[in-house]
Scaffold this motif. Structure first.
Motif, PDB file in Angstrom:
ATOM      1  N   ALA A   1       0.824  -1.205   0.000  1.00  0.00           N
ATOM      2  CA  ALA A   1       0.000   0.000   0.000  1.00  0.00           C
ATOM      3  C   ALA A   1       0.863   1.262   0.000  1.00  0.00           C
ATOM      4  CB  ALA A   1      -0.934  -0.007   1.208  1.00  0.00           C
ATOM      5  N   VAL A   2       1.977   1.233   0.750  1.00  0.00           N
ATOM      6  CA  VAL A   2       2.886   2.374   0.769  1.00  0.00           C
ATOM      7  C   VAL A   2       3.508   2.574  -0.607  1.00  0.00           C
ATOM      8  CG1 VAL A   2       5.093   3.219   1.686  1.00  0.00           C
ATOM      9  CG2 VAL A   2       3.393   2.244   3.239  1.00  0.00           C
ATOM     10  N   GLU A   3       3.978   1.488  -1.221  1.00  0.00           N
ATOM     11  CA  GLU A   3       4.572   1.596  -2.558  1.00  0.00           C
ATOM     12  C   GLU A   3       3.561   2.132  -3.563  1.00  0.00           C
ATOM     13  OE1 GLU A   3       8.051  -1.668  -3.058  1.00  0.00           O
ATOM     14  OE2 GLU A   3       6.015  -2.474  -3.111  1.00  0.00           O
ATOM     15  N   ARG A   4       2.333   1.643  -3.478  1.00  0.00           N
ATOM     16  CA  ARG A   4       1.289   2.096  -4.399  1.00  0.00           C
ATOM     17  C   ARG A   4       0.976   3.578  -4.193  1.00  0.00           C
ATOM     18  NH1 ARG A   4      -1.524  -1.982  -3.620  1.00  0.00           N
ATOM     19  NH2 ARG A   4      -2.854  -1.214  -1.945  1.00  0.00           N
ATOM     20  N   ALA A   5       0.887   3.993  -2.938  1.00  0.00           N
ATOM     21  CA  ALA A   5       0.592   5.395  -2.640  1.00  0.00           C
ATOM     22  C   ALA A   5       1.724   6.306  -3.118  1.00  0.00           C
ATOM     23  CB  ALA A   5       0.359   5.576  -1.144  1.00  0.00           C
ATOM     24  N   CYS A   6       2.971   5.843  -2.976  1.00  0.00           N
ATOM     25  CA  CYS A   6       4.105   6.636  -3.458  1.00  0.00           C
ATOM     26  C   CYS A   6       4.083   6.743  -4.977  1.00  0.00           C
ATOM     27  CB  CYS A   6       5.423   5.999  -2.999  1.00  0.00           C
ATOM     28  SG  CYS A   6       5.781   6.189  -1.246  1.00  0.00           S
ATOM     29  N   ASP A   7       3.813   5.631  -5.642  1.00  0.00           N
ATOM     30  CA  ASP A   7       3.791   5.621  -7.106  1.00  0.00           C
ATOM     31  C   ASP A   7       2.690   6.521  -7.653  1.00  0.00           C
ATOM     32  OD1 ASP A   7       4.653   4.480  -9.717  1.00  0.00           O
ATOM     33  OD2 ASP A   7       2.616   3.671  -9.701  1.00  0.00           O
ATOM     34  N   ARG A   8       1.536   6.517  -6.990  1.00  0.00           N
ATOM     35  CA  ARG A   8       0.391   7.310  -7.463  1.00  0.00           C
ATOM     36  C   ARG A   8       0.314   8.695  -6.830  1.00  0.00           C
ATOM     37  NH1 ARG A   8      -4.229   2.527  -6.835  1.00  0.00           N
ATOM     38  NH2 ARG A   8      -3.316   1.060  -8.349  1.00  0.00           N
ATOM     39  N   GLU A   9       1.243   8.968  -5.902  1.00  0.00           N
ATOM     40  CA  GLU A   9       1.210  10.229  -5.144  1.00  0.00           C
ATOM     41  C   GLU A   9      -0.169  10.407  -4.505  1.00  0.00           C
ATOM     42  OE1 GLU A   9       2.721  13.660  -7.139  1.00  0.00           O
ATOM     43  OE2 GLU A   9       4.162  12.500  -8.314  1.00  0.00           O
ATOM     44  N   ASP A  10      -0.638   9.348  -3.886  1.00  0.00           N
ATOM     45  CA  ASP A  10      -2.006   9.327  -3.371  1.00  0.00           C
ATOM     46  C   ASP A  10      -2.029   8.864  -1.912  1.00  0.00           C
ATOM     47  OD1 ASP A  10      -4.744   9.347  -3.120  1.00  0.00           O
ATOM     48  OD2 ASP A  10      -5.063   7.469  -4.207  1.00  0.00           O
ATOM     49  N   PHE A  11      -1.745   9.800  -1.028  1.00  0.00           N
ATOM     50  CA  PHE A  11      -1.842   9.546   0.408  1.00  0.00           C
ATOM     51  C   PHE A  11      -3.065  10.291   0.926  1.00  0.00           C
ATOM     52  CE2 PHE A  11       2.595   8.689  -0.432  1.00  0.00           C
ATOM     53  CZ  PHE A  11       2.883   7.611   0.395  1.00  0.00           C
ATOM     54  N   ARG A  12      -4.018   9.552   1.452  1.00  0.00           N
ATOM     55  CA  ARG A  12      -5.292  10.170   1.820  1.00  0.00           C
ATOM     56  C   ARG A  12      -5.427  10.360   3.324  1.00  0.00           C
ATOM     57  NH1 ARG A  12      -9.348   6.870  -2.337  1.00  0.00           N
ATOM     58  NH2 ARG A  12      -8.076   7.272  -4.207  1.00  0.00           N
ATOM     59  N   PRO A  13      -6.085  11.430   3.725  1.00  0.00           N
ATOM     60  CA  PRO A  13      -6.310  11.640   5.171  1.00  0.00           C
ATOM     61  C   PRO A  13      -7.359  10.674   5.691  1.00  0.00           C
ATOM     62  CG  PRO A  13      -7.445  13.327   3.908  1.00  0.00           C
ATOM     63  CD  PRO A  13      -6.639  12.529   2.913  1.00  0.00           C
ATOM     64  N   GLN A  14      -7.251  10.369   6.958  1.00  0.00           N
ATOM     65  CA  GLN A  14      -8.220   9.495   7.616  1.00  0.00           C
ATOM     66  C   GLN A  14      -8.625  10.169   8.934  1.00  0.00           C
ATOM     67  OE1 GLN A  14      -7.192   5.330   7.678  1.00  0.00           O
ATOM     68  NE2 GLN A  14      -8.423   4.939   9.498  1.00  0.00           N
ATOM     69  N   PRO A  15      -9.580  11.088   8.870  1.00  0.00           N
ATOM     70  CA  PRO A  15      -9.958  11.845  10.073  1.00  0.00           C
ATOM     71  C   PRO A  15     -10.402  10.933  11.208  1.00  0.00           C
ATOM     72  CG  PRO A  15     -10.908  12.838   8.099  1.00  0.00           C
ATOM     73  CD  PRO A  15     -10.336  11.510   7.684  1.00  0.00           C
ATOM     74  N   SER A  16      -9.923  11.255  12.406  1.00  0.00           N
ATOM     75  CA  SER A  16     -10.279  10.495  13.601  1.00  0.00           C
ATOM     76  C   SER A  16      -9.971  11.367  14.810  1.00  0.00           C
ATOM     77  CB  SER A  16      -9.474   9.192  13.676  1.00  0.00           C
ATOM     78  OG  SER A  16      -8.115   9.470  13.954  1.00  0.00           O
ATOM     79  N   ARG A  17     -10.126  10.803  15.983  1.00  0.00           N
ATOM     80  CA  ARG A  17      -9.804  11.540  17.200  1.00  0.00           C
ATOM     81  C   ARG A  17      -8.315  11.876  17.278  1.00  0.00           C
ATOM     82  NH1 ARG A  17     -12.113   8.545  22.362  1.00  0.00           N
ATOM     83  NH2 ARG A  17     -11.169  10.397  23.303  1.00  0.00           N
ATOM     84  N   LEU A  18      -7.496  11.131  16.544  1.00  0.00           N
ATOM     85  CA  LEU A  18      -6.063  11.401  16.538  1.00  0.00           C
ATOM     86  C   LEU A  18      -5.743  12.760  15.925  1.00  0.00           C
ATOM     87  CD1 LEU A  18      -4.682   7.904  15.434  1.00  0.00           C
ATOM     88  CD2 LEU A  18      -4.704   8.879  17.730  1.00  0.00           C
ATOM     89  N   CYS A  19      -6.669  13.297  15.137  1.00  0.00           N
ATOM     90  CA  CYS A  19      -6.455  14.611  14.517  1.00  0.00           C
ATOM     91  C   CYS A  19      -6.235  15.702  15.567  1.00  0.00           C
ATOM     92  CB  CYS A  19      -7.640  14.990  13.628  1.00  0.00           C
ATOM     93  SG  CYS A  19      -7.869  13.915  12.180  1.00  0.00           S
ATOM     94  N   ASP A  20      -6.787  15.510  16.750  1.00  0.00           N
ATOM     95  CA  ASP A  20      -6.646  16.528  17.797  1.00  0.00           C
ATOM     96  C   ASP A  20      -5.186  16.722  18.197  1.00  0.00           C
ATOM     97  OD1 ASP A  20      -9.388  16.783  17.811  1.00  0.00           O
ATOM     98  OD2 ASP A  20      -9.691  15.473  19.550  1.00  0.00           O
ATOM     99  N   TRP A  21      -4.347  15.694  17.968  1.00  0.00           N
ATOM    100  CA  TRP A  21      -2.930  15.785  18.348  1.00  0.00           C
ATOM    101  C   TRP A  21      -2.011  15.863  17.132  1.00  0.00           C
ATOM    102  CZ3 TRP A  21      -6.431  12.463  20.685  1.00  0.00           C
ATOM    103  CH2 TRP A  21      -6.716  12.733  22.025  1.00  0.00           C
ATOM    104  N   CYS A  22      -2.581  16.009  15.945  1.00  0.00           N
ATOM    105  CA  CYS A  22      -1.771  16.010  14.722  1.00  0.00           C
ATOM    106  C   CYS A  22      -1.089  17.358  14.518  1.00  0.00           C
ATOM    107  CB  CYS A  22      -2.642  15.668  13.513  1.00  0.00           C
ATOM    108  SG  CYS A  22      -1.701  15.566  11.969  1.00  0.00           S
ATOM    109  N   SER A  23       0.180  17.316  14.128  1.00  0.00           N
ATOM    110  CA  SER A  23       0.956  18.533  13.903  1.00  0.00           C
ATOM    111  C   SER A  23       0.802  19.077  12.484  1.00  0.00           C
ATOM    112  CB  SER A  23       2.451  18.248  14.153  1.00  0.00           C
ATOM    113  OG  SER A  23       2.661  17.722  15.433  1.00  0.00           O
ATOM    114  N   PHE A  24       0.071  18.351  11.628  1.00  0.00           N
ATOM    115  CA  PHE A  24       0.052  18.709  10.211  1.00  0.00           C
ATOM    116  C   PHE A  24      -1.295  19.246   9.726  1.00  0.00           C
ATOM    117  CE2 PHE A  24       2.943  14.927  10.620  1.00  0.00           C
ATOM    118  CZ  PHE A  24       4.129  15.650  10.583  1.00  0.00           C
ATOM    119  N   GLN A  25      -2.125  19.715  10.627  1.00  0.00           N
ATOM    120  CA  GLN A  25      -3.448  20.187  10.232  1.00  0.00           C
ATOM    121  C   GLN A  25      -3.386  21.313   9.205  1.00  0.00           C
ATOM    122  OE1 GLN A  25      -6.003  21.136  13.521  1.00  0.00           O
ATOM    123  NE2 GLN A  25      -5.820  19.122  14.478  1.00  0.00           N
ATOM    124  N   ALA A  26      -2.334  22.140   9.271  1.00  0.00           N
ATOM    125  CA  ALA A  26      -2.227  23.274   8.343  1.00  0.00           C
ATOM    126  C   ALA A  26      -2.100  22.814   6.895  1.00  0.00           C
ATOM    127  CB  ALA A  26      -1.022  24.133   8.722  1.00  0.00           C
TER     128      ALA A  26
END
Length: 288
Positions: free
Chosen positions: A223-248
């Motif tokens: 899945a990582v190789e496929r996402a790198c090849d397609r430049e397709d990394f998707r967000p997965q919103p969850s409660r973890l977003c409250d502590w994520c440093s990359f919201q911007a």
């Protein structure tokens, strides 16, 4: 242009990718800087204290000795840039140290360290398994009374709800797989010691769990190789977003991932420019 594929996987990277592909990209591939976290730094301090404790002779591993190890580790931590960046006030620092001491005290509610026969502390293991380069740092590798291996991982955060225990154990199952590959022996037991609760989550690796770990690693790597090849990394919103440093940079919060890529390229160029260069040796003229 495809993203570069990471050179290796670790338990933390597997967890990061399965939690949120986009956050994985920002952290592992773009290598965006993250602000220091008091929780993470406190975890570093407590881990260092417990490592020092288990370097002592068994009979010396008392609670007072453990708190002394914490004090020693705290002195070393003062020189850590991440700790300095927290900019703790005197009251904040006292609370920080007090909470760390409570976690160390809780450790003694989970086990008697005098009975532990550690053969590796903060042990780095690396191996190629099924075409995937795996690496991980085991907090503690020990032998039980029968000479069988036990993998122990300390956790300074909150223990997961029962339905999430299996996911949290996936990391120590990877450590078990590394032990089996490198040492030729499957650990009898892998355990997570949650110091905040305190509670121990324990399981025994089996043929079935080992096959499942291999399948999971293979699926994640593909899945990582496929996402790198397609430049397709998707967000997965969850409660973890409250502590994520990359919201911007996250579209779930109105951010633009392209801006993160621009920043990553600029930082990479700066790192390259700052890297020391090797001076060329003298040019020898041909003789004769």
């Amino acid at each position: 242009m495809a993203f570069p594929v990471p050179r290796s996987l670790s338990p933390s990277k597997v967890s990061s990718f399965t939690d949120c592909g986009l956050a994985f990209r920002f952290s592992v591939i773009d290598r965006l800087p993250e602000p220091p976290s008091a929780a993470a730094t406190k975890g570093t301090l407590v881990h260092a204290a417990l490592e020092r404790l288990h370097l002592l002779p068994p009979d010396d591993r008392t609670l007072d000795a453990a708190l002394g190890c914490l004090d020693e580790a705290a002195v070393v931590l003062r020189d850590d840039p991440e700790y300095a960046a927290l900019e703790l006030t005197a009251d904040d620092e006292a609370a920080f140290r007090g909470d760390a001491a409570e976690l160390v005290r809780n450790y003694f509610r989970l086990e008697d360290p005098r009975t532990v026969r550690a053969i590796g502390l903060e042990l780095l293991l690396e191996a190629e398994i099924d075409g995937v380069h795996l690496r991980g740092i085991i907090d503690r590798l020990e032998l039980d009374a029968d000479g069988e291996l036990i993998v122990t991982d300390y956790k300074t955060g909150s223990a997961p709800a029962t339905q999430y225990e299996r996911k949290r154990l996936s990391g120590v199952h990877i450590y078990s797989l590394l032990c089996e590959q490198l040492l030729g022996r499957r650990p009898r037991r892998v355990q997570l010691l949650y110091l905040r609760s305190p509670v121990a989550i324990i399981t025994e690796p089996s043929d079935r769990s080992t096959r499942g770990t291999r399948r999971t690693l293979d699926a994640v790597w593909q899945a990582v190789e496929r996402a790198c090849d397609r430049e397709d990394f998707r967000p997965q919103p969850s409660r973890l977003c409250d502590w994520c440093s990359f919201q911007a940079y996250c579209p779930s919060f109105g951010g633009d991932p392209a801006a993160a890529r621009e920043l990553a390229e600029r930082l990479a160029a700066e790192r390259h420019a700052a890297a020391p260069t090797v001076a060329a040796g003298p040019v020898l003229e041909p003789t004769g």
